[in-house]
Write a protein that holds these residues in place. Structure first.
Motif, PDB file in Angstrom:
ATOM      1  N   VAL A  94      15.302   4.006  17.869  1.00 27.60           N
ATOM      2  CA  VAL A  94      16.491   3.276  18.312  1.00 27.60           C
ATOM      3  C   VAL A  94      17.691   4.221  18.281  1.00 27.60           C
ATOM      4  CG1 VAL A  94      18.028   1.326  17.848  1.00 27.60           C
ATOM      5  CG2 VAL A  94      15.556   1.087  17.478  1.00 27.60           C
ATOM      6  N   ALA A  95      18.338   4.358  19.423  1.00 24.01           N
ATOM      7  CA  ALA A  95      19.481   5.265  19.545  1.00 24.01           C
ATOM      8  C   ALA A  95      20.682   4.725  18.780  1.00 24.01           C
ATOM      9  CB  ALA A  95      19.837   5.449  21.017  1.00 24.01           C
ATOM     10  N   ASP A  96      21.497   5.640  18.311  1.00 25.92           N
ATOM     11  CA  ASP A  96      22.759   5.318  17.650  1.00 25.92           C
ATOM     12  C   ASP A  96      22.573   4.317  16.501  1.00 25.92           C
ATOM     13  OD1 ASP A  96      25.516   5.707  17.309  1.00 25.92           O
ATOM     14  OD2 ASP A  96      25.980   3.900  18.453  1.00 25.92           O
ATOM     15  N   ALA A  97      21.640   4.654  15.614  1.00 29.72           N
ATOM     16  CA  ALA A  97      21.354   3.749  14.500  1.00 29.72           C
ATOM     17  C   ALA A  97      21.123   4.545  13.222  1.00 29.72           C
ATOM     18  CB  ALA A  97      20.123   2.912  14.813  1.00 29.72           C
ATOM     19  N   SER A  98      21.527   3.937  12.126  1.00 27.14           N
ATOM     20  CA  SER A  98      21.143   4.481  10.815  1.00 27.14           C
ATOM     21  C   SER A  98      19.980   3.613  10.338  1.00 27.14           C
ATOM     22  CB  SER A  98      22.304   4.432   9.827  1.00 27.14           C
ATOM     23  OG  SER A  98      22.644   3.095   9.523  1.00 27.14           O
ATOM     24  N   VAL A  99      18.991   4.253   9.753  1.00 27.21           N
ATOM     25  CA  VAL A  99      17.768   3.566   9.361  1.00 27.21           C
ATOM     26  C   VAL A  99      17.579   3.648   7.856  1.00 27.21           C
ATOM     27  CG1 VAL A  99      15.247   3.539   9.590  1.00 27.21           C
ATOM     28  CG2 VAL A  99      16.673   4.095  11.581  1.00 27.21           C
ATOM     29  N   GLU A 100      17.328   2.498   7.253  1.00 23.76           N
ATOM     30  CA  GLU A 100      16.940   2.438   5.853  1.00 23.76           C
ATOM     31  C   GLU A 100      15.562   1.792   5.804  1.00 23.76           C
ATOM     32  OE1 GLU A 100      18.316   0.731   1.473  1.00 23.76           O
ATOM     33  OE2 GLU A 100      19.596   0.355   3.217  1.00 23.76           O
ATOM     34  N   VAL A 101      14.608   2.518   5.240  1.00 24.21           N
ATOM     35  CA  VAL A 101      13.245   2.020   5.144  1.00 24.21           C
ATOM     36  C   VAL A 101      13.029   1.485   3.735  1.00 24.21           C
ATOM     37  CG1 VAL A 101      10.792   2.598   5.334  1.00 24.21           C
ATOM     38  CG2 VAL A 101      12.465   3.693   6.863  1.00 24.21           C
ATOM     39  N   LEU A 102      12.637   0.216   3.665  1.00 25.72           N
ATOM     40  CA  LEU A 102      12.375  -0.412   2.373  1.00 25.72           C
ATOM     41  C   LEU A 102      10.900  -0.287   2.022  1.00 25.72           C
ATOM     42  CD1 LEU A 102      14.397  -3.752   2.753  1.00 25.72           C
ATOM     43  CD2 LEU A 102      15.205  -1.498   1.992  1.00 25.72           C
ATOM     44  N   ASP A 103      10.633  -0.234   0.726  1.00 24.58           N
ATOM     45  CA  ASP A 103       9.274  -0.227   0.202  1.00 24.58           C
ATOM     46  C   ASP A 103       9.104  -1.516  -0.589  1.00 24.58           C
ATOM     47  OD1 ASP A 103       6.933   0.145  -1.338  1.00 24.58           O
ATOM     48  OD2 ASP A 103       7.272   2.299  -1.475  1.00 24.58           O
ATOM     49  N   LEU A 104       8.146  -2.349  -0.191  1.00 20.93           N
ATOM     50  CA  LEU A 104       7.968  -3.631  -0.886  1.00 20.93           C
ATOM     51  C   LEU A 104       7.658  -3.456  -2.361  1.00 20.93           C
ATOM     52  CD1 LEU A 104       6.141  -6.051   1.569  1.00 20.93           C
ATOM     53  CD2 LEU A 104       8.568  -5.563   1.296  1.00 20.93           C
ATOM     54  N   ASN A 105       7.172  -2.290  -2.769  1.00 19.97           N
ATOM     55  CA  ASN A 105       6.918  -2.035  -4.183  1.00 19.97           C
ATOM     56  C   ASN A 105       8.202  -2.056  -5.012  1.00 19.97           C
ATOM     57  OD1 ASN A 105       3.967  -1.547  -4.356  1.00 19.97           O
ATOM     58  ND2 ASN A 105       4.491  -0.006  -2.822  1.00 19.97           N
ATOM     59  N   ASP A 106       9.333  -1.874  -4.366  1.00 21.53           N
ATOM     60  CA  ASP A 106      10.619  -1.929  -5.068  1.00 21.53           C
ATOM     61  C   ASP A 106      11.082  -3.364  -5.304  1.00 21.53           C
ATOM     62  OD1 ASP A 106      10.716   0.849  -5.078  1.00 21.53           O
ATOM     63  OD2 ASP A 106      11.866   0.939  -3.212  1.00 21.53           O
ATOM     64  N   PRO A 155      14.392 -14.222  -9.592  1.00 24.02           N
ATOM     65  CA  PRO A 155      14.440 -12.833 -10.053  1.00 24.02           C
ATOM     66  C   PRO A 155      15.394 -11.961  -9.234  1.00 24.02           C
ATOM     67  CG  PRO A 155      12.170 -13.587  -9.879  1.00 24.02           C
ATOM     68  CD  PRO A 155      13.028 -14.633  -9.235  1.00 24.02           C
ATOM     69  N   GLN A 156      15.962 -10.974  -9.898  1.00 22.38           N
ATOM     70  CA  GLN A 156      16.921 -10.074  -9.248  1.00 22.38           C
ATOM     71  C   GLN A 156      16.314  -9.378  -8.027  1.00 22.38           C
ATOM     72  OE1 GLN A 156      20.256  -9.871 -10.000  1.00 22.38           O
ATOM     73  NE2 GLN A 156      20.319  -8.728  -8.081  1.00 22.38           N
ATOM     74  N   ALA A 157      15.033  -9.035  -8.097  1.00 25.29           N
ATOM     75  CA  ALA A 157      14.397  -8.343  -6.964  1.00 25.29           C
ATOM     76  C   ALA A 157      14.466  -9.189  -5.687  1.00 25.29           C
ATOM     77  CB  ALA A 157      12.951  -7.983  -7.294  1.00 25.29           C
ATOM     78  N   ALA A 158      14.337 -10.493  -5.800  1.00 23.10           N
ATOM     79  CA  ALA A 158      14.448 -11.371  -4.630  1.00 23.10           C
ATOM     80  C   ALA A 158      15.878 -11.339  -4.079  1.00 23.10           C
ATOM     81  CB  ALA A 158      14.046 -12.792  -4.987  1.00 23.10           C
ATOM     82  N   HIS A 159      16.858 -11.363  -4.968  1.00 26.25           N
ATOM     83  CA  HIS A 159      18.265 -11.269  -4.538  1.00 26.25           C
ATOM     84  C   HIS A 159      18.530  -9.922  -3.868  1.00 26.25           C
ATOM     85  CE1 HIS A 159      19.929 -14.979  -6.173  1.00 26.25           C
ATOM     86  NE2 HIS A 159      19.138 -14.801  -7.227  1.00 26.25           N
ATOM     87  N   ASP A 160      17.969  -8.862  -4.432  1.00 30.32           N
ATOM     88  CA  ASP A 160      18.186  -7.526  -3.872  1.00 30.32           C
ATOM     89  C   ASP A 160      17.614  -7.424  -2.457  1.00 30.32           C
ATOM     90  OD1 ASP A 160      19.362  -6.859  -6.300  1.00 30.32           O
ATOM     91  OD2 ASP A 160      17.633  -5.711  -7.028  1.00 30.32           O
ATOM     92  N   PHE A 161      16.399  -7.936  -2.257  1.00 33.36           N
ATOM     93  CA  PHE A 161      15.778  -7.906  -0.932  1.00 33.36           C
ATOM     94  C   PHE A 161      16.600  -8.753   0.055  1.00 33.36           C
ATOM     95  CE2 PHE A 161      12.724  -9.300   2.318  1.00 33.36           C
ATOM     96  CZ  PHE A 161      12.213  -8.076   2.722  1.00 33.36           C
ATOM     97  N   TYR A 162      16.996  -9.921  -0.367  1.00 32.98           N
ATOM     98  CA  TYR A 162      17.800 -10.806   0.474  1.00 32.98           C
ATOM     99  C   TYR A 162      19.110 -10.114   0.887  1.00 32.98           C
ATOM    100  CZ  TYR A 162      20.385 -14.912   2.030  1.00 32.98           C
ATOM    101  OH  TYR A 162      21.124 -15.793   2.775  1.00 32.98           O
ATOM    102  N   SER A 198       0.835  -1.194   0.000  1.00 32.17           N
ATOM    103  CA  SER A 198       0.000   0.000   0.000  1.00 32.17           C
ATOM    104  C   SER A 198       0.876   1.253   0.000  1.00 32.17           C
ATOM    105  CB  SER A 198      -0.905   0.008   1.235  1.00 32.17           C
ATOM    106  OG  SER A 198      -1.529   1.265   1.386  1.00 32.17           O
ATOM    107  N   GLN A 199       0.524   2.215  -0.839  1.00 37.03           N
ATOM    108  CA  GLN A 199       1.275   3.473  -0.883  1.00 37.03           C
ATOM    109  C   GLN A 199       1.150   4.246   0.433  1.00 37.03           C
ATOM    110  OE1 GLN A 199       3.335   4.534  -3.371  1.00 37.03           O
ATOM    111  NE2 GLN A 199       2.959   2.542  -4.307  1.00 37.03           N
TER     112      GLN A 199
END
Length: 171
Positions: free
Chosen positions: A28-40, A56-63, A12-13
């Motif tokens: 969470v203190a002292d952390a860098s955060v990367e938020v993934l979007d399942l649409n990617d 598919p490459q997308a599965a490898h990328d998520f993994y 969902s958008q």
């Protein structure tokens, strides 16, 4: 500094679960955060016939993203009591790379919904299933009635305090 990968188990958008995962990860203190979007990570519906053509490459990328994390912050959408089809499909594909697709990473597992149960069914299902897939569950949190308790990106104090306490117990 800890690297956190956060995502909501929905495409969902306006995913309330992505909003919750993002909110929690930034506490969470002292952390860098990367938020993934399942649409990617859009994938064809898993089948053994398609798998013969290659993963598919997308599965490898998520993994690979999962493997780069020190902590996973995941909030699952509940569709008819279970994971969303898109998230389940992503799990199916990445499990073909490694059945332990969460790669023994610590995971803070959450769910929310517009209803009073706050995604309790999917949270219970994932909490019992994900360790078999290599998730080291370090805590859980459910936020009921999302639209009543998360207003303009700010969680009501009583739930915010509960979330902070859950996150602190991971340390």
């Amino acid at each position: 500094m800890k690297k956190i990968i956060a995502f909501g188990g929905s495409t969902s958008q306006t995913s309330i679960n992505k909003q919750l995962a993002t909110y929690a990860a930034h506490l969470v203190a002292d952390a860098s955060v990367e938020v993934l979007d399942l649409n990617d990570y859009s994938l064809p519906l898993f089948s053994v016939d398609l798998e013969k053509e290659g993963i598919p490459q997308a599965a490898h990328d998520f993994y690979t993203k999962i493997g780069s994390a020190d902590l996973l912050v995941v909030s699952l959408a509940e569709h008819n009591g279970a994971y969303s089809a898109a998230f389940k499909n992503l799990l199916d594909w990445t499990s073909r790379i490694n059945p332990k697709n969460f790669q023994n990473k610590p995971m803070f597992l959450m769910a929310t919904s517009p209803g009073a149960r706050g995604g309790a069914s999917v949270l219970e299902m994932a909490n019992s299933r994900f360790p078999y897939q290599g998730a080291a569950i370090v805590g859980t949190f459910s936020l009921p009635n999302f639209y009543d308790h998360m207003i303009d990106g700010v969680m009501r104090p009583e739930y915010h305090a509960q979330l902070v306490e859950c996150l602190a117990s991971m340390a």
